[in-house]
Design an enzyme around this catalytic site. Structure first.
Site, short mmCIF file in Angstrom:
data_model
loop_
_atom_site.label_atom_id
_atom_site.label_comp_id
_atom_site.label_asym_id
_atom_site.label_seq_id
_atom_site.Cartn_x
_atom_site.Cartn_y
_atom_site.Cartn_z
CG ASP A 64 -24.48 -55.61 -24.72
OD1 ASP A 64 -25.00 -56.83 -24.57
OD2 ASP A 64 -25.15 -54.89 -24.20
N GLY A 65 -25.04 -57.36 -27.45
CA GLY A 65 -26.06 -57.70 -28.37
C GLY A 65 -26.06 -59.08 -28.91
CG ASN A 66 -22.68 -61.72 -28.46
OD1 ASN A 66 -22.29 -60.89 -29.36
ND2 ASN A 66 -21.82 -62.15 -27.67
NE ARG A 86 -26.97 -51.65 -19.00
CZ ARG A 86 -28.12 -51.70 -19.71
NH1 ARG A 86 -28.99 -50.53 -19.91
NH2 ARG A 86 -28.45 -52.70 -20.26
CG ASN A 139 -22.25 -61.55 -18.09
OD1 ASN A 139 -21.36 -60.81 -18.97
ND2 ASN A 139 -23.32 -60.98 -18.36
CB SER A 142 -19.63 -58.83 -16.34
OG SER A 142 -20.92 -59.31 -16.30
CB THR A 143 -18.16 -60.05 -11.62
OG1 THR A 143 -18.47 -58.44 -11.86
CG2 THR A 143 -16.63 -60.38 -11.71
#
Ligand code: IPE
Ligand code: IPE
Ligand code: MG
Length: 244
Positions: free
Chosen positions: A26-28, A196, A74, A71-72
């Site tokens: 995460d964080g792109n 999370r 995204n 993710s489902t």
């Protein structure tokens, strides 16, 4: 020698490497924004980080590296961003076909692949066919259109439809998950400051150790991986029991 390498050398004398590490990459988007670049540039940088970290995990002798790539949920993002991510996945898989023997990392793609383009699915099949022939210790699982809840619902349906199903137990249901046959993740890393699970490995993370860092995924280095492993090695895993 890095401290992780030193600890690896002493494995068996108290310090144990995680067999299975999972990462929520995460964080792109924030990485790109900080640089005045489009979000898609962040995804391209994140894909490079994945390559680097997967090689590092192979060098360390980690058996499984499972990364959350899409993710489902995204699909809620703009069509432009979704297609950029799918384009990067295609590029990664095409290069993997060329380099897999050299890199010596087995690749599996976990998730509901049915909405992906036929081209991408064909590439995934090719990569998975090559990986059958590799003699390597390290497997990288790329989670694409993956959701932990979706995975559990699919597993229950597959179990129900299986004429050879056994009695429904935790071990039995695990056989129908995408991760069938793999150990649960020992360590789950989430960079970017979010703390999370975001629907990642809900079933498998029951007793995983979590490591959070503010570093954005494209900036994540081998040293950050060392720090995560060192933190993991200091944890006391009790699995609900009492330490002797
Ligand atoms: C993770 O980075 C990659 C995907 C979810 C596909 P993000 O795109 O979520 O980056 P941030 O969280 O917006 O910074
Ligand atoms: C989780 O990140 C999914 C991936 C890294 C692929 P998100 O950026 O989608 O998660 P939220 O929205 O911050 O929970
Ligand atoms: Mg995010």
């Amino acid at each position: 020698m890095t401290s992780t390498e030193r600890q690896q050398k002493t494995a068996g004398q108290g310090t144990v490497l995680p067999r299975h590490i999972a990462i929520i990459m995460d964080g792109n988007g924030r990485w790109a924004k900080k640089r005045g670049l489009p979000r898609t540039a962040g995804h391209a940088a994140g894909a490079e980080t994945f390559r680097r970290i997967a090689s590092y995990c192979r060098d360390l002798g980690i058996e499984y590296l499972t990364v959350y790539a899409f993710s489902t949920e995204n699909w809620k993002r703009s069509a432009e961003e979704v297609s950029a991510i799918m384009g990067l996945l295609k590029k990664y898989l095409e290069e993997a076909i060329e380099k897999m023997r050299r890199e010596n990392v087995r690749i599996r793609v976990l998730g509901d692949l049915s909405p992906l383009s036929p081209e991408l699915r064909a590439l995934i099949d090719r990569v998975e066919a090559i990986d059958e022939t590799l003699e390597t210790r390290t497997q990288a699982n790329l989670c694409v259109n993956y959701g932990g809840r979706d995975e559990i619902v699919r597993a229950v349906k597959a179990w129900q439809a299986d004429p050879d199903r056994g009695e429904l137990t935790e071990a039995e249901l695990s056989k129908y998950l995408y991760t069938a046959g793999m150990p649960d993740p020992d360590l789950i890393i989430r960079p970017s400051g979010e703390e999370r699970i975001s629907n990642f490995l809900l079933w498998q993370s029951a007793y995983s150790e979590f490591y959070f860092t503010d570093v954005l995924w494209p900036d994540f280095t081998e040293r950050d991986m060392d720090a995560a492993i060192e933190a993991y090695q200091k944890r006391d895993r009790r699995y609900g029991g009492v330490k002797k």
